[in-house]
Design an enzyme around this catalytic site. Sequence first.
Site, PDB file in Angstrom:
ATOM      1  N   GLU A  53       0.812  -1.222   0.000  1.00  0.00           N
ATOM      2  CA  GLU A  53       0.000   0.000   0.000  1.00  0.00           C
ATOM      3  C   GLU A  53       0.845   1.271   0.000  1.00  0.00           C
ATOM      4  O   GLU A  53       0.530   2.213  -0.712  1.00  0.00           O
ATOM      5  CB  GLU A  53      -0.944   0.012   1.204  1.00  0.00           C
ATOM      6  CG  GLU A  53      -2.119  -0.957   1.071  1.00  0.00           C
ATOM      7  CD  GLU A  53      -3.088  -0.567  -0.057  1.00  0.00           C
ATOM      8  OE1 GLU A  53      -3.031   0.564  -0.551  1.00  0.00           O
ATOM      9  OE2 GLU A  53      -3.907  -1.425  -0.433  1.00  0.00           O
ATOM     10  N   ASP A  70      -6.303   8.531  -0.073  1.00  0.00           N
ATOM     11  CA  ASP A  70      -5.835   7.427   0.774  1.00  0.00           C
ATOM     12  C   ASP A  70      -4.693   7.947   1.637  1.00  0.00           C
ATOM     13  O   ASP A  70      -3.803   8.637   1.139  1.00  0.00           O
ATOM     14  CB  ASP A  70      -5.321   6.270  -0.087  1.00  0.00           C
ATOM     15  CG  ASP A  70      -6.423   5.654  -0.940  1.00  0.00           C
ATOM     16  OD1 ASP A  70      -7.586   5.672  -0.508  1.00  0.00           O
ATOM     17  OD2 ASP A  70      -6.108   5.170  -2.034  1.00  0.00           O
TER      18      ASP A  70
END
Length: 147
Positions: A53, A70
């Site tokens: 990620e 994000d």
Amino acid sequence: MRALFICVASCLLVVNDGNIINRCTLAKILYEEDLDGFEGYSLPDWLCLAFVESQFNISKVNENADGSFDYGLFQINSRYWCNDFQSHSENFCHTNCQELLNPNLISSIHCAKRIVSGSGGMKNWVAWRLHCLGRPLSYWMTGCRLE
Ligand SMILES: *[C@@H]1O[C@H](CO)[C@@H](O)[C@H](O)[C@H]1NC(C)=O
């Protein structure tokens, strides 16, 4: 030659300053926060998740096509999980998105626990499903000591 080597080594340290958390340091923090085995996911699952990620960049912010963002180590999304005061958010983690960038990782870890406790578990992170699920992951802990 020796001087060059020293420069290369110290310059790398400077580049990494602040943003990138050391893999084994992260393993220790995750272990202390009781993530080893949480909802059935092992420390290597969590390390693999963090790497795919954010590449261990605790201050990473990424904008999505839908205008949401994000945040942080686990790239937690503002549409559902945190409030960034820019667009509508469900804010299921009851936190300011900026807190997900805090180097102490507390908010990121608490929010990730909430996400992984929901249906789908870690599959909520597409990158984990694509790159970590069903693969040998124990090497993520290589050289790390938890005590
Ligand atoms: C970490 O993420 C921040 C914000 O996205 C970015 O500015 C920074 O360059 C990244 N650090 C590294 C080492 O990639």
